[in-house]
Design a protein around this motif. Structure first.
Motif, mmCIF file in Angstrom:
data_model
loop_
_atom_site.group_PDB
_atom_site.id
_atom_site.type_symbol
_atom_site.label_atom_id
_atom_site.label_comp_id
_atom_site.label_asym_id
_atom_site.label_seq_id
_atom_site.Cartn_x
_atom_site.Cartn_y
_atom_site.Cartn_z
ATOM 1 N N UNK A 68 1.139 -1.420 0.202
ATOM 2 C CA UNK A 68 -0.006 -0.087 0.030
ATOM 3 C C UNK A 68 1.114 1.647 0.134
ATOM 4 N N UNK A 69 1.531 1.061 0.597
ATOM 5 C CA UNK A 69 2.583 2.630 0.831
ATOM 6 C C UNK A 69 3.731 3.153 -0.690
ATOM 7 N N UNK A 70 3.631 1.952 -1.067
ATOM 8 C CA UNK A 70 4.491 1.792 -2.386
ATOM 9 C C UNK A 70 4.013 2.306 -3.447
ATOM 10 N N UNK A 71 2.856 1.499 -3.453
ATOM 11 C CA UNK A 71 1.859 1.705 -4.742
ATOM 12 C C UNK A 71 1.019 3.209 -4.380
ATOM 13 N N UNK A 72 1.124 3.630 -3.294
ATOM 14 C CA UNK A 72 0.874 5.082 -3.030
ATOM 15 C C UNK A 72 1.628 6.452 -3.198
ATOM 16 N N UNK A 73 2.924 5.770 -2.838
ATOM 17 C CA UNK A 73 3.860 6.845 -2.531
ATOM 18 C C UNK A 73 4.588 7.324 -4.273
ATOM 19 N N UNK A 74 4.335 5.781 -4.888
ATOM 20 C CA UNK A 74 5.332 6.091 -6.707
ATOM 21 C C UNK A 74 3.747 5.808 -7.293
ATOM 22 N N UNK A 75 2.525 5.781 -7.453
ATOM 23 C CA UNK A 75 1.793 5.629 -8.266
ATOM 24 C C UNK A 75 1.846 4.913 -9.283
ATOM 25 N N UNK A 76 1.573 3.772 -8.413
ATOM 26 C CA UNK A 76 1.879 2.040 -8.708
ATOM 27 C C UNK A 76 1.344 1.311 -9.556
ATOM 28 N N UNK A 77 0.547 1.198 -10.182
ATOM 29 C CA UNK A 77 -0.342 -0.066 -10.563
ATOM 30 C C UNK A 77 -0.134 -1.344 -9.938
ATOM 31 N N UNK A 78 -0.882 -1.640 -9.420
ATOM 32 C CA UNK A 78 -1.443 -2.827 -9.530
ATOM 33 C C UNK A 78 -2.776 -3.840 -9.502
ATOM 34 N N UNK A 79 -1.897 -5.149 -9.632
ATOM 35 C CA UNK A 79 -2.653 -6.462 -10.341
ATOM 36 C C UNK A 79 -2.824 -7.537 -9.021
ATOM 37 N N UNK A 80 -3.914 -8.156 -9.019
ATOM 38 C CA UNK A 80 -4.570 -8.805 -8.246
ATOM 39 C C UNK A 80 -5.841 -9.820 -7.896
ATOM 40 N N UNK A 81 -5.984 -11.213 -8.133
ATOM 41 C CA UNK A 81 -6.918 -11.259 -8.140
ATOM 42 C C UNK A 81 -8.120 -10.879 -7.814
ATOM 43 N N UNK A 82 -9.788 -10.622 -7.856
ATOM 44 C CA UNK A 82 -11.146 -10.237 -7.495
ATOM 45 C C UNK A 82 -10.882 -10.877 -5.826
ATOM 46 N N UNK A 83 -10.343 -12.557 -5.512
ATOM 47 C CA UNK A 83 -10.458 -12.572 -3.687
ATOM 48 C C UNK A 83 -9.555 -12.222 -3.423
ATOM 49 N N UNK A 84 -7.767 -12.191 -3.780
ATOM 50 C CA UNK A 84 -7.053 -11.485 -3.600
ATOM 51 C C UNK A 84 -6.904 -9.728 -2.935
ATOM 52 N N UNK A 85 -7.977 -9.177 -3.944
ATOM 53 C CA UNK A 85 -8.356 -7.834 -3.297
ATOM 54 C C UNK A 85 -9.629 -7.912 -2.702
ATOM 55 N N UNK A 86 -10.278 -8.430 -2.272
ATOM 56 C CA UNK A 86 -10.772 -8.739 -0.970
ATOM 57 C C UNK A 86 -10.531 -9.046 -0.065
ATOM 58 N N UNK A 87 -9.605 -10.009 0.268
ATOM 59 C CA UNK A 87 -8.757 -10.390 1.635
ATOM 60 C C UNK A 87 -7.710 -9.548 1.931
ATOM 61 N N UNK A 88 -7.216 -8.664 1.267
ATOM 62 C CA UNK A 88 -5.615 -7.586 1.685
ATOM 63 C C UNK A 88 -6.728 -5.936 2.007
#
Length: 264
Positions: A68-88
């Motif tokens: 979360x910190x990395x993606x927000x700071x560097x505006x990095x796209x994140x790829x995950x499956x739907x169940x993982x998105x929900x779980x994390x």
């Protein structure tokens, strides 16, 4: 630029793999603090702001701690499956919608000159998956957090040029160690982790004439040692008649230090 990779960190405390080509720079997992991720990238002379995407295998903290910190700071796209998105979701905080992308298990996505194939694994997470990364005839497999290596997975990852393969524990060390039986049973079970011995057997079954590099990954800090993992897996490879260090490289990974940036 050739297809290159570095295991930025691997172990019980955090995991991340860096991949680059002429057109793309990817991370698979971001399992250490944002500060540590920057340090690890710096060890291979790479900058976090140049990462084009982060691919997530599953929601366990040793794979998403800094996501979360990395993606927000560097505006990095994140790829995950739907169940993982929900779980994390509770573990990574809010990520802008425009940075969130679905990548389902057992599908393939192209990232310019890279093709990334996901495959399901047996592990105690919502929908865990790992990856085979292709560029032309070159193939890199990342396979950790495996309860067992199924025949389907063996077929999918067969004859990769390079493997980053789990060798989580020495079974005797685990059984004699301080963990409560419930934890030992989880690790040894079909949704846990594979041992040095199981890793060695699996690698002899997927090894092919293209295979030149094997990195032993996700070693337990309490129930394994680098030398023990290397010896156990190496013995299996040598039974195939392979000459370690000449025909094939067998390498350690580390929870705190990146491996050398290496061509596949």
């Amino acid at each position: 630029m050739p297809f290159k990779f570095s295991v930025l960190a691997s172990g019980s405390t955090g995991n991340s793999l860096y991949i680059e080509t002429e057109q793309r720079r990817l991370l698979i997992d971001c399992g250490l603090s944002g500060k540590k991720m920057i340090e690890l990238l710096g060890q291979i002379d790479r900058r976090p702001e140049d990462i084009d995407a982060i691919l997530v295998t599953h929601e366990h903290s040793d794979h998403i701690k800094g996501l979360g910190v990395f993606a927000r700071r560097f505006h990095t796209p994140v790829y995950a499956n739907q169940k993982t998105w929900h779980a994390m979701s509770s573990g990574i905080g809010e990520i802008p919608t425009e940075q969130k992308f679905d990548f389902e298990a057992n599908t393939t996505r192209d990232f310019s000159d890279l093709s990334v194939e996901s495959f399901s694994v047996s592990h105690d997470a919502a929908d865990p998956m790992f990856f085979v990364v292709h560029q032309g005839e070159k193939q890199l497999t990342l396979a950790t957090d495996l309860g067992y290596v199924s025949a389907h997975i063996k077929g999918l990852i067969h004859n990769s040029d390079a493997y980053v393969m789990e060798a989580n524990h020495d079974t005797e060390m685990l059984m004699m160690g301080r963990y409560p039986w419930s934890v030992k049973r989880r690790i040894l079970g079909d949704t846990g982790h594979i041992s040095n011995e199981e890793s060695g057997v699996a690698l002899t079954e997927v090894f092919g004439d293209h295979t030149k590099q094997i990195y032993l990954a996700h070693l337990s800090k309490d129930n394994n040692m680098k030398e023990l993992a290397r010896m156990s897996v190496g013995q299996h490879l040598e039974r195939l008649g392979l000459k370690l260090g000449r025909e094939i490289g067998l390498y350690d990974t580390d929870p705190d230090h990146s491996t050398k940036l290496t061509a596949v």
